[in-house]
Design a protein around this motif. Structure first.
Motif, PDB file in Angstrom:
ATOM      1  N   GLU A 166       0.835  -1.204   0.000  1.00 60.81           N
ATOM      2  CA  GLU A 166       0.000   0.000   0.000  1.00 60.81           C
ATOM      3  C   GLU A 166       0.874   1.260   0.000  1.00 60.81           C
ATOM      4  OE1 GLU A 166      -3.014   0.106   2.980  1.00 60.81           O
ATOM      5  OE2 GLU A 166      -3.595  -1.996   2.704  1.00 60.81           O
ATOM      6  N   LEU A 167       0.385   2.316  -0.650  1.00 59.07           N
ATOM      7  CA  LEU A 167       1.140   3.563  -0.717  1.00 59.07           C
ATOM      8  C   LEU A 167       0.176   4.744  -0.781  1.00 59.07           C
ATOM      9  CD1 LEU A 167       3.852   5.076  -0.973  1.00 59.07           C
ATOM     10  CD2 LEU A 167       3.673   4.790  -3.458  1.00 59.07           C
ATOM     11  N   GLU A 168       0.344   5.686   0.150  1.00 56.75           N
ATOM     12  CA  GLU A 168      -0.432   6.919   0.174  1.00 56.75           C
ATOM     13  C   GLU A 168       0.536   8.085   0.373  1.00 56.75           C
ATOM     14  OE1 GLU A 168      -3.265   6.688   3.314  1.00 56.75           O
ATOM     15  OE2 GLU A 168      -3.984   4.679   2.742  1.00 56.75           O
ATOM     16  N   ILE A 169       0.416   9.121  -0.452  1.00 59.48           N
ATOM     17  CA  ILE A 169       1.333  10.267  -0.362  1.00 59.48           C
ATOM     18  C   ILE A 169       0.527  11.556  -0.394  1.00 59.48           C
ATOM     19  CG2 ILE A 169       3.263  11.488  -1.426  1.00 59.48           C
ATOM     20  CD1 ILE A 169       4.143   8.872  -2.687  1.00 59.48           C
ATOM     21  N   GLU A 170       0.776  12.409   0.576  1.00 61.68           N
ATOM     22  CA  GLU A 170       0.202  13.754   0.616  1.00 61.68           C
ATOM     23  C   GLU A 170       1.359  14.752   0.681  1.00 61.68           C
ATOM     24  OE1 GLU A 170      -2.266  14.012   4.016  1.00 61.68           O
ATOM     25  OE2 GLU A 170      -3.616  12.384   3.401  1.00 61.68           O
ATOM     26  N   VAL A 171       1.269  15.801  -0.114  1.00 69.00           N
ATOM     27  CA  VAL A 171       2.336  16.802  -0.150  1.00 69.00           C
ATOM     28  C   VAL A 171       1.722  18.190  -0.104  1.00 69.00           C
ATOM     29  CG1 VAL A 171       4.357  17.681  -1.374  1.00 69.00           C
ATOM     30  CG2 VAL A 171       3.731  15.261  -1.589  1.00 69.00           C
ATOM     31  N   ARG A 218      15.829  -5.908   4.695  1.00 73.36           N
ATOM     32  CA  ARG A 218      14.515  -5.985   5.313  1.00 73.36           C
ATOM     33  C   ARG A 218      13.430  -5.713   4.279  1.00 73.36           C
ATOM     34  NH1 ARG A 218      17.209  -8.162   8.329  1.00 73.36           N
ATOM     35  NH2 ARG A 218      17.519  -7.840  10.576  1.00 73.36           N
ATOM     36  N   ARG A 219      12.250  -6.299   4.485  1.00 70.96           N
ATOM     37  CA  ARG A 219      11.133  -6.080   3.574  1.00 70.96           C
ATOM     38  C   ARG A 219      10.463  -4.758   3.921  1.00 70.96           C
ATOM     39  NH1 ARG A 219       5.896  -9.995   2.838  1.00 70.96           N
ATOM     40  NH2 ARG A 219       5.654  -9.489   5.067  1.00 70.96           N
ATOM     41  N   MET A 220      10.286  -3.927   2.905  1.00 69.71           N
ATOM     42  CA  MET A 220       9.680  -2.618   3.133  1.00 69.71           C
ATOM     43  C   MET A 220       8.173  -2.769   3.325  1.00 69.71           C
ATOM     44  SD  MET A 220       9.864   0.894   0.866  1.00 69.71           S
ATOM     45  CE  MET A 220       8.577   0.490  -0.310  1.00 69.71           C
ATOM     46  N   PRO A 221       7.636  -2.115   4.325  1.00 73.02           N
ATOM     47  CA  PRO A 221       6.177  -2.132   4.507  1.00 73.02           C
ATOM     48  C   PRO A 221       5.505  -1.208   3.502  1.00 73.02           C
ATOM     49  CG  PRO A 221       7.152  -0.637   6.083  1.00 73.02           C
ATOM     50  CD  PRO A 221       8.303  -1.269   5.325  1.00 73.02           C
ATOM     51  N   GLY A 222       4.190  -1.204   3.487  1.00 71.56           N
ATOM     52  CA  GLY A 222       3.481  -0.147   2.802  1.00 71.56           C
ATOM     53  C   GLY A 222       3.725   1.164   3.521  1.00 71.56           C
ATOM     54  N   LEU A 223       3.462   2.278   2.844  1.00 67.08           N
ATOM     55  CA  LEU A 223       3.806   3.579   3.419  1.00 67.08           C
ATOM     56  C   LEU A 223       2.686   4.586   3.242  1.00 67.08           C
ATOM     57  CD1 LEU A 223       7.416   3.958   1.947  1.00 67.08           C
ATOM     58  CD2 LEU A 223       6.856   3.303   4.302  1.00 67.08           C
TER      59      LEU A 223
END
Length: 321
Positions: free
Chosen positions: A56-61, A90-95
């Protein structure tokens, strides 16, 4: 088998972990210290990064460059976090990333270096208690991503930094700037590409110019730490600014006008902003007035301090920012 799965999960970042990262702007080169000297300045980008389920990926700027910053996996902070997790095994999580940008983009104030450092510190914070990420690792990874350490070193560690490369990778030394030094950054509306600026420099320079810059770089350390009255002489340069002048004539005009008036003015990083290392706040106001009088286009005057902490990361608590 269940015990193995339990240990594996213990070494992954669980969803819901959240950290806040704050990284200062920087000005590299400082005149003669090309690709070596950098200064952290009191303008900051801040991000809050929260781990989500994998994928999962959510980005607010908001703020500087918000209309141009990618909201997908090509985002520089996302790519940096992914790079760090891979390098650390390491395995990257969603962000979920919420970014508040204040550092001007494309103006020679280290915005890309700040994004790289932000991503690395976010990875460090998310991995707290799982992997110990030390300063040496942070600088190495930042240099691999940015290509050179002169901006990322002060963004990571604050203050005045000397950065260099040896057979073991990037190294740095942090120094404390004399309290009488008052930075002023004059920021124009137009931008400058770092790649274009670097392409204008020759591969070889005259021996006399190299000697000139070695002497001025050594003098600049003394001026910044002990003798601010020497800043004008110490910030002279023959290695890069003259070659880049054709690409940013307004910047060159302003630097020359300020230096002719006795101010320690240099191109900030690759430009087009101008850094003035004033010997006290009063001199800084005089320099800003000159910028208003000699320029046809507006320049924003940022009266700044030297940041001494560098980038920081801490656990995020709702409402703490």
């Amino acid at each position: 088998m269940p015990a193995v799965r339990e240990r594996s999960r213990a070494h992954e970042v669980a969803p819901g972990r959240s950290v806040v990262v704050r990284v200062p702007a920087t000005s590299a080169n400082l005149g003669p210290g090309f690709d070596t000297l950098g200064l952290a300045l009191s303008v900051y980008d801040e991000i809050v990064v929260t781990s989500l389920p994998v994928g999962e990926l959510e980005i607010e700027v908001e703020g500087e460059g918000a209309q141009f910053v990618p909201r997908d996996g090509s985002n520089l902070i996302v790519r940096t976090i992914a790079y760090a997790f891979e390098a650390l095994g390491r395995r990257m999580p969603g962000l979920r990333i919420a970014a508040r940008n204040v550092i001007p983009h494309g103006r020679g104030m280290g915005s890309s270096g700040a994004a790289v450092v932000s991503g690395l510190l976010a990875a460090k914070g998310l991995l707290e208690g799982i992997v110990d990420v030390g300063d040496e690792t942070l600088l190495r990874l930042a240099t691999e991503l940015e290509g050179h350490p002169d901006n990322v070193a002060p963004a990571l560690f604050g203050g005045l930094t000397i950065a260099w490369m040896d057979e073991d990778g990037p190294e740095h030394k942090k120094l404390i700037v004399h309290r009488g030094v008052a930075p002023l950054v004059l920021v124009p509306e137009f931008t400058m590409s770092t790649e274009v600026a670097r392409s204008l420099q020759p591969l070889q320079v005259p021996r006399e110019d190299a000697i000139f810059n070695v002497s001025r770089s050594a003098l600049l350390i003394a001026a910044l730490m002990q003798s601010p009255e020497l800043l004008h002489a110490a910030t002279a340069d023959k290695l890069h600014q003259n070659y880049r002048a054709q690409a940013m004539p307004e910047t060159d005009r302003l630097v020359r006008a300020l230096r002719d008036a006795g101010f320690a003015a240099v191109v900030s990083g690759a430009g087009p902003s101008v850094l003035v290392l004033a010997d006290g706040p009063g001199q800084r106001l005089e320099a800003a007035a000159i910028a208003e009088s000699v320029c046809d286009t507006p320049w924003e005057a940022l009266m700044l301090a030297v940041d001494v902490k560098g980038g920081t990361v801490r656990e995020y608590a709702e409402g703490s920012t």
